[in-house]
Design a protein around this motif. Structure first.
Motif, PDB file in Angstrom:
ATOM      1  N   VAL A   1       3.398  35.690 -14.727  1.00  0.00           N
ATOM      2  CA  VAL A   1       3.165  34.426 -14.833  1.00  0.00           C
ATOM      3  C   VAL A   1       4.046  33.888 -16.130  1.00  0.00           C
ATOM      4  N   ALA A   2       5.211  33.230 -15.408  1.00  0.00           N
ATOM      5  CA  ALA A   2       6.014  32.701 -16.533  1.00  0.00           C
ATOM      6  C   ALA A   2       5.738  31.220 -16.876  1.00  0.00           C
ATOM      7  N   PHE A   3       5.828  30.808 -18.109  1.00  0.00           N
ATOM      8  CA  PHE A   3       5.253  29.643 -18.635  1.00  0.00           C
ATOM      9  C   PHE A   3       6.534  28.396 -18.780  1.00  0.00           C
ATOM     10  N   GLU A   4       6.334  27.372 -18.136  1.00  0.00           N
ATOM     11  CA  GLU A   4       7.178  26.327 -18.409  1.00  0.00           C
ATOM     12  C   GLU A   4       6.387  24.975 -18.504  1.00  0.00           C
ATOM     13  N   PHE A   5       7.042  23.952 -19.161  1.00  0.00           N
ATOM     14  CA  PHE A   5       6.107  22.766 -19.330  1.00  0.00           C
ATOM     15  C   PHE A   5       7.299  21.514 -19.286  1.00  0.00           C
ATOM     16  N   VAL A   6       6.632  20.420 -18.553  1.00  0.00           N
ATOM     17  CA  VAL A   6       7.253  19.255 -18.588  1.00  0.00           C
ATOM     18  C   VAL A   6       6.654  18.069 -19.079  1.00  0.00           C
ATOM     19  N   GLU A   7       7.041  17.060 -19.714  1.00  0.00           N
ATOM     20  CA  GLU A   7       6.195  15.894 -20.271  1.00  0.00           C
ATOM     21  C   GLU A   7       6.706  14.712 -19.638  1.00  0.00           C
ATOM     22  N   ILE A   8       5.820  13.874 -19.104  1.00  0.00           N
ATOM     23  CA  ILE A   8       6.159  12.649 -18.197  1.00  0.00           C
ATOM     24  C   ILE A   8       5.641  11.465 -18.851  1.00  0.00           C
ATOM     25  N   SER A   9       6.135  10.672 -19.159  1.00  0.00           N
ATOM     26  CA  SER A   9       5.290   9.204 -19.280  1.00  0.00           C
ATOM     27  C   SER A   9       5.324   8.159 -18.191  1.00  0.00           C
ATOM     28  N   SER A  10       4.132   7.499 -17.887  1.00  0.00           N
ATOM     29  CA  SER A  10       4.122   6.297 -16.868  1.00  0.00           C
ATOM     30  C   SER A  10       4.066   5.231 -17.520  1.00  0.00           C
ATOM     31  N   TYR A  11       4.792   4.319 -17.175  1.00  0.00           N
ATOM     32  CA  TYR A  11       4.603   2.945 -17.820  1.00  0.00           C
ATOM     33  C   TYR A  11       3.767   2.069 -16.951  1.00  0.00           C
ATOM     34  N   GLU A  12       2.540   1.730 -17.203  1.00  0.00           N
ATOM     35  CA  GLU A  12       1.694   1.106 -16.498  1.00  0.00           C
ATOM     36  C   GLU A  12       2.213  -0.302 -16.281  1.00  0.00           C
ATOM     37  N   GLY A  13       2.958  -0.554 -15.194  1.00  0.00           N
ATOM     38  CA  GLY A  13       3.157  -2.174 -14.906  1.00  0.00           C
ATOM     39  C   GLY A  13       2.461  -2.473 -13.664  1.00  0.00           C
ATOM     40  N   THR A  14       2.803  -3.206 -12.844  1.00  0.00           N
ATOM     41  CA  THR A  14       1.957  -3.431 -11.742  1.00  0.00           C
ATOM     42  C   THR A  14       1.542  -2.342 -10.880  1.00  0.00           C
ATOM     43  N   GLU A  15       0.578  -2.279 -10.131  1.00  0.00           N
ATOM     44  CA  GLU A  15       0.093  -1.199  -9.329  1.00  0.00           C
ATOM     45  C   GLU A  15       1.147  -0.509  -8.717  1.00  0.00           C
ATOM     46  N   SER A  16       2.084  -1.455  -8.074  1.00  0.00           N
ATOM     47  CA  SER A  16       3.420  -0.758  -7.127  1.00  0.00           C
ATOM     48  C   SER A  16       4.572  -0.351  -7.910  1.00  0.00           C
ATOM     49  N   THR A  17       4.598  -0.828  -9.239  1.00  0.00           N
ATOM     50  CA  THR A  17       5.912  -0.649  -9.859  1.00  0.00           C
ATOM     51  C   THR A  17       5.731   0.276 -11.272  1.00  0.00           C
TER      52      THR A  17
ATOM     53  N   ARG B   1       6.794   2.510 -13.581  1.00  0.00           N
ATOM     54  CA  ARG B   1       7.890   3.355 -13.763  1.00  0.00           C
ATOM     55  C   ARG B   1       7.623   4.719 -14.492  1.00  0.00           C
ATOM     56  N   ILE B   2       8.295   5.673 -14.058  1.00  0.00           N
ATOM     57  CA  ILE B   2       7.914   7.089 -14.565  1.00  0.00           C
ATOM     58  C   ILE B   2       9.026   7.456 -15.303  1.00  0.00           C
ATOM     59  N   SER B   3       9.072   8.140 -16.436  1.00  0.00           N
ATOM     60  CA  SER B   3      10.130   8.861 -17.054  1.00  0.00           C
ATOM     61  C   SER B   3       9.765  10.084 -17.614  1.00  0.00           C
ATOM     62  N   LEU B   4      10.984  11.042 -17.537  1.00  0.00           N
ATOM     63  CA  LEU B   4      10.751  12.626 -17.991  1.00  0.00           C
ATOM     64  C   LEU B   4      11.162  12.776 -19.583  1.00  0.00           C
ATOM     65  N   ASN B   5      10.292  13.126 -20.167  1.00  0.00           N
ATOM     66  CA  ASN B   5      10.448  13.048 -21.676  1.00  0.00           C
ATOM     67  C   ASN B   5      10.948  14.564 -22.059  1.00  0.00           C
ATOM     68  N   LYS B   6      10.410  15.651 -21.131  1.00  0.00           N
ATOM     69  CA  LYS B   6      10.870  16.905 -21.300  1.00  0.00           C
ATOM     70  C   LYS B   6      10.687  17.692 -19.965  1.00  0.00           C
ATOM     71  N   ASP B   7      11.968  18.368 -19.978  1.00  0.00           N
ATOM     72  CA  ASP B   7      12.310  18.884 -18.501  1.00  0.00           C
ATOM     73  C   ASP B   7      11.855  20.502 -18.785  1.00  0.00           C
ATOM     74  N   ILE B   8      12.056  21.561 -17.871  1.00  0.00           N
ATOM     75  CA  ILE B   8      11.866  22.872 -18.071  1.00  0.00           C
ATOM     76  C   ILE B   8      12.973  23.377 -18.692  1.00  0.00           C
ATOM     77  N   THR B   9      12.766  24.603 -19.104  1.00  0.00           N
ATOM     78  CA  THR B   9      14.114  25.101 -19.817  1.00  0.00           C
ATOM     79  C   THR B   9      14.781  26.364 -18.946  1.00  0.00           C
TER      80      THR B   9
END
Ligand code: IMP
Ligand code: MG
Length: 171
Positions: A57-73, A75-83
């Protein structure tokens, strides 16, 4: 300090993680696997699952933040991608909990664009009543009701991640 009640104890967690590991070994017989963990909540589940699987099993990690706006909007952004490249690899996303499903929808699209051979999802917990995105989740530890849970990687304002069980805040 809030009082934490136990929802899923340590023994139940261990037993279920062992069952998921056996299922994954069966489904991926003779194959190498890439685990992509979603930080930080995945950590305990990721490690406990990985060490019970005999495949490489190879190990990779991502980090994602979601900004809680209204339920339908939300917004999600990637803080850390796989290497490392996952092109042609058999990938399993390791997540702590699926709530609305927005985080995973974003991640699945991102990872699909990197052309893995296969892509599956393993989550320790799922709150089906909260889902707004229809996702195909391959491995689910426990389905829970719509309550906010902490422990075993999951936090409330960055607290309680190191509890060895899943609990909820009694208010
Ligand atoms: P989704 O994008 O709505 O599926 O949100 C998933 C993310 O929200 C998870 O990866 C967690 O980080 C967080 N989350 C959702 N429910 C809980 C909870 O009950 N406790 C702690 N974190 C949660
Ligand atoms: Mg998370």
């Amino acid at each position: 300090m809030e009082e934490i009640k136990v929802l899923i104890n340590k023994a139940k967690l261990e037993k279920r993680v062992e069952e998921l590991a056996k299922q994954i070994e069966k489904d991926y017989k003779g194959k190498d696997i890439v685990f992509i963990g979603v930080l930080k909540g995945c950590t305990m589940f990721f490690i406990d699952l990985a060490k019970r699987i005999s495949n490489d099993v190879a190990f990779e990690f991502v980090e994602i933040s979601s900004y809680e706006g209204t339920e339908s909007t939300g917004r999600i952004s990637l803080n850390k991608d796989i290497t490392e490249s996952i092109k042609g690899k058999d990938v399993i996303i390791i997540e702590d909990i699926i709530d609305t499903g927005r985080t995973l929808q974003y991640l699945v699209e991102l990872l699909k664009s990197k052309n893995p051979n296969s892509l599956r999802i393993a989550t320790l917990l799922s709150k089906p009543s909260r889902r707004v995105i229809d996702l195909n989740v391959d491995y689910i530890g426990f389905q829970i009701d719509d309550i906010f849970v902490v422990g075993y990687g999951l936090d409330y304002n960055q607290k309680y991640r190191n509890l060895p069980y899943i609990g909820y805040i009694e208010s």
